[in-house]
Design a protein around this motif. Structure first.
Motif, PDB file in Angstrom:
ATOM      1  N   TYR A  37       0.699  -1.262   0.111  1.00 36.64           N
ATOM      2  CA  TYR A  37      -0.060   0.187   0.053  1.00 36.64           C
ATOM      3  C   TYR A  37       0.814   1.069   0.006  1.00 36.64           C
ATOM      4  O   TYR A  37       1.747   1.306   0.757  1.00 36.64           O
ATOM      5  CB  TYR A  37      -0.948   0.054   1.430  1.00 36.64           C
ATOM      6  CG  TYR A  37      -1.450   1.259   1.661  1.00 36.64           C
ATOM      7  CD1 TYR A  37      -2.312   1.953   0.949  1.00 36.64           C
ATOM      8  CD2 TYR A  37      -1.066   1.929   2.903  1.00 36.64           C
ATOM      9  CE1 TYR A  37      -2.993   3.017   1.321  1.00 36.64           C
ATOM     10  CE2 TYR A  37      -1.522   3.185   3.110  1.00 36.64           C
ATOM     11  CZ  TYR A  37      -2.470   3.721   2.462  1.00 36.64           C
ATOM     12  OH  TYR A  37      -2.939   5.045   2.730  1.00 36.64           O
ATOM     13  N   LEU A  38       0.481   1.998  -0.876  1.00 38.19           N
ATOM     14  CA  LEU A  38       1.370   3.521  -0.991  1.00 38.19           C
ATOM     15  C   LEU A  38       0.284   4.563  -0.823  1.00 38.19           C
ATOM     16  O   LEU A  38      -0.674   4.751  -1.419  1.00 38.19           O
ATOM     17  CB  LEU A  38       2.043   3.688  -2.039  1.00 38.19           C
ATOM     18  CG  LEU A  38       2.963   5.005  -2.162  1.00 38.19           C
ATOM     19  CD1 LEU A  38       3.963   4.926  -1.227  1.00 38.19           C
ATOM     20  CD2 LEU A  38       3.534   4.876  -3.809  1.00 38.19           C
ATOM     21  N   ASP A  39       0.797   5.415   0.381  1.00 41.85           N
ATOM     22  CA  ASP A  39      -0.118   6.494   0.624  1.00 41.85           C
ATOM     23  C   ASP A  39       0.784   7.731   0.156  1.00 41.85           C
ATOM     24  O   ASP A  39       1.838   8.257   0.487  1.00 41.85           O
ATOM     25  CB  ASP A  39      -0.419   6.821   2.217  1.00 41.85           C
ATOM     26  CG  ASP A  39      -0.981   7.995   2.521  1.00 41.85           C
ATOM     27  OD1 ASP A  39      -1.333   8.961   1.670  1.00 41.85           O
ATOM     28  OD2 ASP A  39      -1.253   8.225   3.577  1.00 41.85           O
ATOM     29  N   THR A  40       0.651   8.106  -1.093  1.00 47.95           N
ATOM     30  CA  THR A  40       1.322   9.343  -1.838  1.00 47.95           C
ATOM     31  C   THR A  40       1.042  10.773  -1.155  1.00 47.95           C
ATOM     32  O   THR A  40       1.762  11.435  -1.167  1.00 47.95           O
ATOM     33  CB  THR A  40       1.022   9.553  -3.483  1.00 47.95           C
ATOM     34  OG1 THR A  40      -0.330   9.777  -3.674  1.00 47.95           O
ATOM     35  CG2 THR A  40       1.092   8.159  -4.145  1.00 47.95           C
ATOM     36  N   GLY A  41      -0.143  10.868  -0.634  1.00 44.03           N
ATOM     37  CA  GLY A  41      -0.596  11.867   0.092  1.00 44.03           C
ATOM     38  C   GLY A  41       0.416  12.157   1.228  1.00 44.03           C
ATOM     39  O   GLY A  41       0.857  13.255   1.611  1.00 44.03           O
ATOM     40  N   MET A  43       3.559  11.435   1.102  1.00 46.31           N
ATOM     41  CA  MET A  43       4.772  11.660   0.817  1.00 46.31           C
ATOM     42  C   MET A  43       4.880  13.188   0.729  1.00 46.31           C
ATOM     43  O   MET A  43       5.834  13.898   1.000  1.00 46.31           O
ATOM     44  CB  MET A  43       5.211  10.939  -0.391  1.00 46.31           C
ATOM     45  CG  MET A  43       5.304   9.389  -0.513  1.00 46.31           C
ATOM     46  SD  MET A  43       5.359   8.656  -2.000  1.00 46.31           S
ATOM     47  CE  MET A  43       7.145   8.969  -2.452  1.00 46.31           C
ATOM     48  N   TYR A  44       3.692  13.835   0.034  1.00 46.83           N
ATOM     49  CA  TYR A  44       3.788  15.201   0.030  1.00 46.83           C
ATOM     50  C   TYR A  44       3.557  15.930   1.226  1.00 46.83           C
ATOM     51  O   TYR A  44       4.324  17.024   1.379  1.00 46.83           O
ATOM     52  CB  TYR A  44       2.455  15.669  -0.816  1.00 46.83           C
ATOM     53  CG  TYR A  44       2.640  15.195  -2.298  1.00 46.83           C
ATOM     54  CD1 TYR A  44       3.431  16.298  -3.193  1.00 46.83           C
ATOM     55  CD2 TYR A  44       2.060  14.188  -3.080  1.00 46.83           C
ATOM     56  CE1 TYR A  44       3.679  15.971  -4.342  1.00 46.83           C
ATOM     57  CE2 TYR A  44       2.295  13.971  -4.275  1.00 46.83           C
ATOM     58  CZ  TYR A  44       2.932  14.694  -5.270  1.00 46.83           C
ATOM     59  OH  TYR A  44       3.297  14.287  -6.227  1.00 46.83           O
ATOM     60  N   ARG A  74      11.734   8.647   3.470  1.00 47.48           N
ATOM     61  CA  ARG A  74      11.327   7.090   3.152  1.00 47.48           C
ATOM     62  C   ARG A  74       9.959   6.684   3.751  1.00 47.48           C
ATOM     63  O   ARG A  74       9.620   7.369   4.757  1.00 47.48           O
ATOM     64  CB  ARG A  74      12.469   6.415   4.375  1.00 47.48           C
ATOM     65  CG  ARG A  74      13.973   6.371   3.839  1.00 47.48           C
ATOM     66  CD  ARG A  74      14.750   5.489   4.475  1.00 47.48           C
ATOM     67  NE  ARG A  74      14.406   4.135   4.397  1.00 47.48           N
ATOM     68  CZ  ARG A  74      14.959   3.420   3.230  1.00 47.48           C
ATOM     69  NH1 ARG A  74      15.900   3.854   2.483  1.00 47.48           N
ATOM     70  NH2 ARG A  74      14.891   2.093   3.229  1.00 47.48           N
ATOM     71  N   ILE A  75       9.418   5.790   3.200  1.00 42.97           N
ATOM     72  CA  ILE A  75       8.001   5.475   3.394  1.00 42.97           C
ATOM     73  C   ILE A  75       7.665   3.985   3.246  1.00 42.97           C
ATOM     74  O   ILE A  75       7.976   3.468   2.185  1.00 42.97           O
ATOM     75  CB  ILE A  75       6.672   6.561   2.786  1.00 42.97           C
ATOM     76  CG1 ILE A  75       5.469   5.740   3.061  1.00 42.97           C
ATOM     77  CG2 ILE A  75       6.979   6.044   1.167  1.00 42.97           C
ATOM     78  CD1 ILE A  75       4.541   6.850   2.514  1.00 42.97           C
TER      79      ILE A  75
END
Length: 226
Positions: A37-41, A43-44, A74-75
């Motif tokens: 799962y990737l939460d791109t928000g 990252m911003y 890093r996430i």
């Protein structure tokens, strides 16, 4: 997480405005189909935290971009517990605060920041194989070849009620802030919040999380990638 990720490529792009249920739905779907799962928000938000901490002017695009390019972001991609760090410092709680929330749309609108993070996101998706990715431009920009593109929406009242409950905030104030962010995110010049032409639109106003996830599982099964 590795041992829980199934074999076979499957990329799900989940877009939509704040309060539409993207995060909860995306995490549960990822667990359900054995994906990362990737939460791109996030990252911003992490880059925004770094920019605020640096003290540079948010309207100075070059300085904002410089900070974004120099920090080590890093996430994690575990749907049941991921960490976000900047230069080794855990920022999971800080990036959800009001200061970052108020500034993230401005930072996310900087073209160089978007280019940097979109490149990173595409690399993570390619390396993952199976991933549910949520954000505002996933189906339209980050992963236009996703196996399933979904645009989640909900009434303004429902979105404000959900977000105010999460943040223990005033509903009216939350509604005003969501409207502000929607306006900024949907009108920015680079990669705005947008529904991909081939995305499935799902109104979550009167649907429970389990119902939404079940519907997405059905759509993936129809495509042979569940």
């Amino acid at each position: 997480m590795e041992e829980n990720v199934r074999a076979g490529r499957c990329v799900v792009a989940v877009d939509g405005p704040s309060g539409s249920g993207k995060s909860t739905v995306s995490r549960r779907l990822a667990v359900s189909i054995g994906a990362r799962y990737l939460d791109t928000g996030a990252m911003y938000r992490a880059i925004t935290w770094a920019v605020l901490r640096s003290g540079v002017d948010l309207t100075d695009a070059a300085s904002v971009a410089k900070v974004a390019g120099e920090v080590n972001l890093r996430i994690g991609t575990h749907p049941q517990g991921y960490a976000v760090t900047i230069d080794g410092v855990g920022v999971d709680a800080d990036i959800r605060g009001t200061e970052v929330t108020g500034a993230v749309s401005a930072v996310a609108a900087v073209p160089a920041v978007r280019e940097l993070l979109v490149t990173r996101q595409r690399e993570m998706i390619a390396n993952a194989g199976r991933m549910v990715v949520e954000g505002r431009d996933i189906g339209s920009v980050v992963a236009p070849d996703a196996d399933l593109k979904v645009f989640l929406t909900a009434s303004e009242a429902a979105r404000a009620a959900r977000r105010s409950a999460e943040d223990a905030a005033d509903v009216a104030a939350t509604a005003a802030d969501l409207a502000r962010r929607d306006r900024l995110d949907s009108t920015r010049k680079v990669n705005p919040l947008a529904q991909a032409p081939d995305a499935v639109v799902l109104d979550t106003t009167d649907l429970g999380i389990d119902e939404v996830v079940a519907r997405l599982r059905e759509l993936l099964t129809e495509r042979g990638v569940a």
